[in-house]
Scaffold this active site. Structure first.
Site, PDB file in Angstrom:
ATOM      1  N   ASP A  17       0.843  -1.189   0.000  1.00  0.00           N
ATOM      2  CA  ASP A  17       0.000   0.000   0.000  1.00  0.00           C
ATOM      3  C   ASP A  17       0.887   1.252   0.000  1.00  0.00           C
ATOM      4  OD1 ASP A  17      -2.105   1.753   0.152  1.00  0.00           O
ATOM      5  OD2 ASP A  17      -2.545   1.368   2.277  1.00  0.00           O
ATOM      6  N   SER A  50      -4.276   8.766   5.866  1.00  0.00           N
ATOM      7  CA  SER A  50      -3.570   7.712   5.150  1.00  0.00           C
ATOM      8  C   SER A  50      -2.445   8.286   4.306  1.00  0.00           C
ATOM      9  CB  SER A  50      -4.539   6.958   4.244  1.00  0.00           C
ATOM     10  OG  SER A  50      -5.470   6.250   5.005  1.00  0.00           O
ATOM     11  N   GLY A  51      -1.369   7.517   4.178  1.00  0.00           N
ATOM     12  CA  GLY A  51      -0.247   7.944   3.364  1.00  0.00           C
ATOM     13  C   GLY A  51       0.730   8.843   4.084  1.00  0.00           C
TER      14      GLY A  51
END
Length: 280
Positions: free
Chosen positions: A122, A228-229
């Site tokens: 991911d 996220s990220g």
């Protein structure tokens, strides 16, 4: 925030509204900072805001003048790179700083092994349309390489602009948040997740070697929608390294509302596992 009885424990993959939503007991949920604190401007100069159609959707980390690391699940595979932009040097998203700059996105490269069901790989590389000039407020974070290890128990920092409670966005002026979290071993993290669903179709090793666990098992502090990220930054000596990118978190359903589960740590993409791909 975590009080009340749960009707069931679930793990969801919540896609952005334009992308639809998929619900499954073994899917990950996007991440936000819960129980964090305001950041002083300029403290985390590699933090970026990834925006789709001018709206913040994810975090990311500047690793070179023209490159940002984020999570693969942040990007709609059917969207054009032109729909995204990256804001660097930001502090309060609702109160633009004179120190921040915006770059259009030239290219989005998803890791070829990315699997949205298992959250393996991911990670995504974002190429900016033009390089940025480094300043006190815009600086890259060091990559850890393929062999650097961050020991269990070491405390690192996760940062972002996500929601602060269930159904509660980060209040205006939307100041960047930070949270200190300890590294947890892969074995202990798997034991924790397997205690919930020992017969998961994803197998007993839900947490792969390419993932990194950090967070708490007895505290409401954590992360869920919106960050996220973003970076998991660990300091060694006088250097800050990008140990991980926020990927997913176990959640539970409390009276119809989704809450981060205080008994499960967060899961990050382990940057060391993708060093050769990034360098390439």
């Amino acid at each position: 925030m975590m009080g009340g009885l749960c009707s069931q424990l679930a793990l969801l993959l919540l896609l952005f509204p334009a992308h639809g939503a998929v619900e499954s007991q073994d899917q990950p949920v996007f991440s936000r900072i819960i129980g964090g604190q305001d950041v002083q401007e300029g403290k985390w100069p590699w933090q970026v805001s990834v925006q789709e159609d001018d709206k913040h959707v994810c975090g990311g980390s500047l690793i070179a003048a023209q490159w940002v690391v984020s999570a693969a699940h942040c990007f709609n595979p059917s969207a054009s790179p032109s729909q995204y932009r990256v804001v660097l040097g930001a502090h309060q998203l609702a109160n633009p700083s004179p120190h921040q700059v915006t770059r259009e996105v030239q290219q989005i490269i998803l890791q070829p092994s990315y699997n949205k069901t298992s959250s393996v790989a991911d990670i995504a590389l974002v190429r900016l349309e033009k390089p940025v000039t480094f300043t006190k407020f815009i600086q890259p974070i060091a990559l850890p390489g393929a062999s650097r290890q961050f020991p269990v128990g070491k405390t690192c920092w996760v940062t972002g602009w996500g929601r602060v409670e269930v159904g509660k966005p980060l209040p205006t002026p939307k100041t960047l948040q930070q949270l200190e979290v300890p590294i947890i071993s892969t074995a202990a993290c798997n034991d924790r997740y397997n205690s919930l669903n020992p017969n998961s179709p994803l197998g007993p090793e839900r947490i792969k070697s390419s993932m990194l666990c950090a967070g708490y098992t007895d505290s409401p502090k954590g992360f869920c929608n919106g960050d996220s990220g973003g970076p998991l930054a660990c300091e060694e000596g006088d250097t800050w390294y990008l140990a991980g990118a926020v990927s997913w978190f176990r959640i539970r359903n409390v009276r119809g509302e989704l809450c981060s589960d205080p008994e499960f740590p967060g899961v990050f993409t382990r940057l060391m596992a993708y060093d050769s791909w990034i360098q390439g």
